[in-house]
Design an enzyme around this catalytic site. Structure first.
Site, short mmCIF file in Angstrom:
data_model
loop_
_atom_site.label_atom_id
_atom_site.label_comp_id
_atom_site.label_asym_id
_atom_site.label_seq_id
_atom_site.Cartn_x
_atom_site.Cartn_y
_atom_site.Cartn_z
N HIS A 57 0.84 -1.20 0.00
CA HIS A 57 0.00 0.00 0.00
C HIS A 57 0.87 1.25 0.00
CE1 HIS A 57 -4.02 1.88 0.92
NE2 HIS A 57 -3.18 2.91 1.10
N HIS A 59 1.28 5.33 -2.44
CA HIS A 59 0.69 6.27 -3.40
C HIS A 59 1.83 6.95 -4.16
CE1 HIS A 59 -3.54 6.15 -1.87
NE2 HIS A 59 -2.92 5.75 -0.77
N GLN A 152 -9.90 8.61 -6.02
CA GLN A 152 -9.66 9.35 -4.77
C GLN A 152 -10.83 10.23 -4.37
OE1 GLN A 152 -6.31 10.10 -2.68
NE2 GLN A 152 -8.17 10.42 -1.51
N HIS A 210 -9.80 1.36 -0.39
CA HIS A 210 -9.69 2.15 0.82
C HIS A 210 -11.05 2.07 1.52
CE1 HIS A 210 -6.12 3.78 -1.03
NE2 HIS A 210 -5.93 4.67 -0.08
N GLU A 213 -11.84 4.29 6.24
CA GLU A 213 -10.71 5.05 6.78
C GLU A 213 -11.24 6.34 7.42
OE1 GLU A 213 -6.35 6.92 5.60
OE2 GLU A 213 -7.77 6.44 4.01
N ASP A 309 2.33 3.22 3.12
CA ASP A 309 1.42 4.27 2.68
C ASP A 309 2.20 5.44 2.11
OD1 ASP A 309 -0.99 5.48 2.09
OD2 ASP A 309 -1.74 5.51 4.13
N TRP A 315 -0.22 14.19 2.84
CA TRP A 315 -0.81 13.57 4.03
C TRP A 315 0.24 13.21 5.08
CZ3 TRP A 315 -2.27 12.44 -0.99
CH2 TRP A 315 -3.58 12.79 -1.32
#
Length: 421
Positions: A57, A59, A152, A210, A213, A309, A315
């Site tokens: 996982h 991005h 997203q 996802h 979350e 992640d 983020w």
């Protein structure tokens, strides 16, 4: 270097005594004591030999963009989403490619040979997806990349979300993603899960959503994932990522849910680096830790992976792509500190994510692909305690990253650890 003998290595499954490992034709040909000499030999000197890491996982479209167009001053999920919405229209294919490749070389230096990345497809031009499709092809055989088409901004909440998913499938993504808790209504969230899994069955793709979350304990889309997985016959091909809402579920409901997740063969990914800082923002004290019910899921027999992640994005401004650091944090936040619990942590970086990725025999056993990490430390506990640099990383029996007196090199070149300015 496809024919190699590694001497004096510690292999956890064979006990504490060092042994020799022979690699031939990219696979582990033999494991034993005092194996016959080979033309190329490497002395592990009692160091541990483990399977390579599988990062399930991340991005890569957003990686190394932290501080652009400005820092996330609140450190919240919501400000991160707002910043990404500003960054996305400025993306170009070459910059996405360069940033993602740099991060993947960092990961390779840490022993990661297989990566699953979520790619935002809420973009009519699909710039990031096209860049990562090119990168996947360029790195194939050195580092294998699975691409998740990730809406997203929502499968239904974003205009033409379904059409962009279909275009992504046609371009060749490996997995279909979703974000049901981000849809405008619960009904749309349920509908998105059902449609995405239906498309996965139709187009023979894996699924990684996802899911839940959020700190909202009424966010319960994973139950929809379990039910739909069973109805579509996708057992073992569906992954639920994050599941942070489960930390607020009533115990009776959580127990029932975990049972159905196991029946559906759902894989789970927890992401302790991001979620430990992004969740719990609406809490007073005591403040929730912000990850799924990992220990209960492991005890129930679910296949659970630990993901890194974000790597320096809107983020999460930290990180260098090392899964071991994520496992170190999880060891504390999930209280996986007992002598019978710590062994889960390395499995959550190796064999367990490998199962969700679809890999065969990802272990240090005869006949398995020689995707390996050689360590200077003798045990998993020492690796978790010290977080050492890896001594060498092998892919199909070839050394692709190694440490020397002058530093780490990857694919024969010195590793550049400086982020973009």
């Amino acid at each position: 270097m496809n024919d190699l003998l590694i001497r004096n290595a510690r292999v956890a499954a064979r006990g504490p005594e060092p042994c020799d490992v022979r690699i031939t034709g990219g696979r582990i040909a033999a494991i034993g004591a005092d194996l016959p000499a080979a033309a190329a030999e490497l002395d592990a000197a009692g160091g541990m030999l483990t399977p390579s890491f599988v990062e399930l996982h991340c991005h890569l479209d957003a990686t190394l963009t932290a501080g652009t167009p400005r820092p996330n001053r609140s450190g919240t999920l919501w400000e991160g989403i707002a910043l990404w919405s500003e960054i996305k229209p400025t993306l170009d294919e070459d910059s996405v490619y360069r940033r993602a490749r740099k991060t993947l070389l960092w990961m390779l230096s840490h022993g990661v040979t297989h990566v699953r990345t979520h790619v935002d497809i809420c973009d009519p031009s699909l710039v990031a997806l096209r860049a990562l499709l090119r990168l996947r092809a360029d790195l194939r055989g050195t580092l294998d990349l699975q691409l998740v088409a990730f809406p997203q901004e929502g499968f239904y909440a974003y205009a033409d979300g379904e059409a962009l998913m279909l275009e992504s499938i046609a371009l060749g993504v490996d997995c279909l993603g979703g974000i049901p808790h981000f849809e405008i209504t619960r009904e749309d969230g349920v509908r998105s899960v059902e449609r995405i899994l239906s498309l996965a069955r139709e187009h023979q793709r894996r699924v990684d959503i996802h899911c839940d979350e959020t700190d909202d304990d009424q966010s319960r889309f994973v139950e929809v994932m379990a039910a739909r997985t069973l109805r579509e016959g996708l057992e073992g091909r569906v992954t639920a990522s994050h599941l942070t809402a489960s930390h607020g579920y009533h115990g009776a409901y959580a127990g029932k849910l975990i049972g159905y997740m196991r029946r559906a063969g759902l894989h789970v990914v927890t992401n302790p680096l991001d979620n430990s800082v992004l969740q719990g923002r609406f809490d007073g004290y005591p403040m929730r830790r912000g990850h799924a019910r990992i220990k209960e899921m492991l005890q129930a027999g679910l296949n659970v992976a630990c993901g890194h992640d974000s790597v320096m994005d809107p983020w999460y401004p930290m990180g260098d792509g090392d899964p071991l650091k994520a496992a170190f944090v999880l060891m504390h936040y999930a209280q996986l500190i007992g002598a019978d619990e710590r062994p889960w942590l390395f499995r959550m970086l190796t064999g367990m994510p490998a199962a969700a990725f679809g890999l065969e025999r990802h272990a240090v056993v005869e006949g398995a692909p020689a995707d390996l990490i050689l360590w200077d430390v003798p045990t998993e506990d020492e690796a978790l305690r010290r977080l050492p640099a890896r001594r060498a990383v092998l892919r199909n029996g070839t050394i692709v990253a190694e440490r020397s007196a002058v530093g780490m090199s990857v694919l024969g070149e010195p590793l550049d650890t400086t982020p973009p300015v």
